[in-house]
Motif scaffolding. Structure first.
Motif, PDB file in Angstrom:
ATOM      1  N   SER A  55       0.820  -1.213   0.000  1.00 46.56           N
ATOM      2  CA  SER A  55       0.000   0.000   0.000  1.00 46.56           C
ATOM      3  C   SER A  55       0.856   1.265   0.000  1.00 46.56           C
ATOM      4  CB  SER A  55      -0.952   0.006   1.190  1.00 46.56           C
ATOM      5  OG  SER A  55      -0.243   0.098   2.400  1.00 46.56           O
ATOM      6  N   CYS A  56       2.122   1.133   0.323  1.00 46.89           N
ATOM      7  CA  CYS A  56       3.027   2.283   0.332  1.00 46.89           C
ATOM      8  C   CYS A  56       3.427   2.707  -1.083  1.00 46.89           C
ATOM      9  CB  CYS A  56       4.287   1.967   1.129  1.00 46.89           C
ATOM     10  SG  CYS A  56       3.962   1.392   2.818  1.00 46.89           S
ATOM     11  N   MET A  57       3.256   1.790  -2.038  1.00 40.62           N
ATOM     12  CA  MET A  57       3.715   2.043  -3.400  1.00 40.62           C
ATOM     13  C   MET A  57       2.984   3.182  -4.094  1.00 40.62           C
ATOM     14  SD  MET A  57       4.731  -1.527  -5.130  1.00 40.62           S
ATOM     15  CE  MET A  57       3.551  -2.636  -4.432  1.00 40.62           C
ATOM     16  N   ALA A  58       1.776   3.478  -3.676  1.00 43.14           N
ATOM     17  CA  ALA A  58       1.031   4.559  -4.320  1.00 43.14           C
ATOM     18  C   ALA A  58       1.809   5.874  -4.267  1.00 43.14           C
ATOM     19  CB  ALA A  58      -0.333   4.721  -3.669  1.00 43.14           C
ATOM     20  N   GLU A  67       9.471   8.317  -7.776  1.00 43.54           N
ATOM     21  CA  GLU A  67       9.898   9.276  -8.788  1.00 43.54           C
ATOM     22  C   GLU A  67       8.900  10.410  -8.749  1.00 43.54           C
ATOM     23  OE1 GLU A  67      10.361   7.467 -12.600  1.00 43.54           O
ATOM     24  OE2 GLU A  67      11.511   5.807 -11.788  1.00 43.54           O
ATOM     25  N   GLY A  68       9.371  11.612  -8.640  1.00 43.88           N
ATOM     26  CA  GLY A  68       8.462  12.753  -8.612  1.00 43.88           C
ATOM     27  C   GLY A  68       8.172  13.212  -7.205  1.00 43.88           C
ATOM     28  N   THR A  69       6.895  13.121  -6.801  1.00 44.99           N
ATOM     29  CA  THR A  69       6.470  13.740  -5.556  1.00 44.99           C
ATOM     30  C   THR A  69       6.725  12.921  -4.300  1.00 44.99           C
ATOM     31  OG1 THR A  69       4.248  12.845  -5.834  1.00 44.99           O
ATOM     32  CG2 THR A  69       4.656  15.041  -6.726  1.00 44.99           C
ATOM     33  N   ILE A  73      12.186   5.559  -0.278  1.00 52.34           N
ATOM     34  CA  ILE A  73      12.487   4.949   1.019  1.00 52.34           C
ATOM     35  C   ILE A  73      13.174   3.595   0.888  1.00 52.34           C
ATOM     36  CG2 ILE A  73      10.667   6.174   2.260  1.00 52.34           C
ATOM     37  CD1 ILE A  73       8.916   3.675   1.994  1.00 52.34           C
ATOM     38  N   GLY A  74      13.233   3.042  -0.294  1.00 51.38           N
ATOM     39  CA  GLY A  74      13.873   1.741  -0.505  1.00 51.38           C
ATOM     40  C   GLY A  74      15.364   1.809  -0.221  1.00 51.38           C
TER      41      GLY A  74
END
Length: 121
Positions: A55-58, A67-69, A73-74
């Motif tokens: 769910s964090c991927m969004a 990428e972008g906004t 965190i990976g």
């Protein structure tokens, strides 16, 4: 004598039920299941952490590489990630949505999510 029956939902009620944060959450969970089903681990605990992290991927992007906004965190140290997550959960850190996400998990679950993202190199 009248029967107490429920009328079928009107289109306007259906629209309201499937909009906003709930729709976003449903989409994220659906995406999470698809992605994690492909990357399923033999370790049930690791798989569970993958499900939570999906769910964090969004916002944070695939494998935590936004990428972008979103914030990437990976691969960050688990201790740093956990500190941030606990800060959002306690209200010590302010965010647009992270405080709401973090409150949905126990400290142990947040630790496992942090470990998951930390392991992504």
């Amino acid at each position: 004598m009248t029967r107490n029956t429920l009328a079928p939902p009107t289109p306007s009620l259906v629209k309201k039920r499937a909009s906003g944060p709930r729709l976003w959450a449903i989409c994220c969970l659906g995406l999470g299941w698809v992605v994690t089903a492909q990357a399923q681990s033999k370790d049930p605990a690791a798989f569970q952490a993958q499900v939570w992290a999906a769910s964090c991927m969004a916002c944070h992007g695939p494998d935590g590489r936004a990428e972008g906004t979103g914030l990437a965190i990976g691969g960050r140290p688990a201790k740093d990630l956990l500190g941030k997550l606990l800060g959002y959960k306690s209200g010590q850190l302010k965010g647009t949505i992270m405080h709401q996400h973090a409150k949905g998990y126990s400290d142990e679950e947040l630790s496992r999510i942090a470990d998951h993202f930390s392991a992504l190199k």
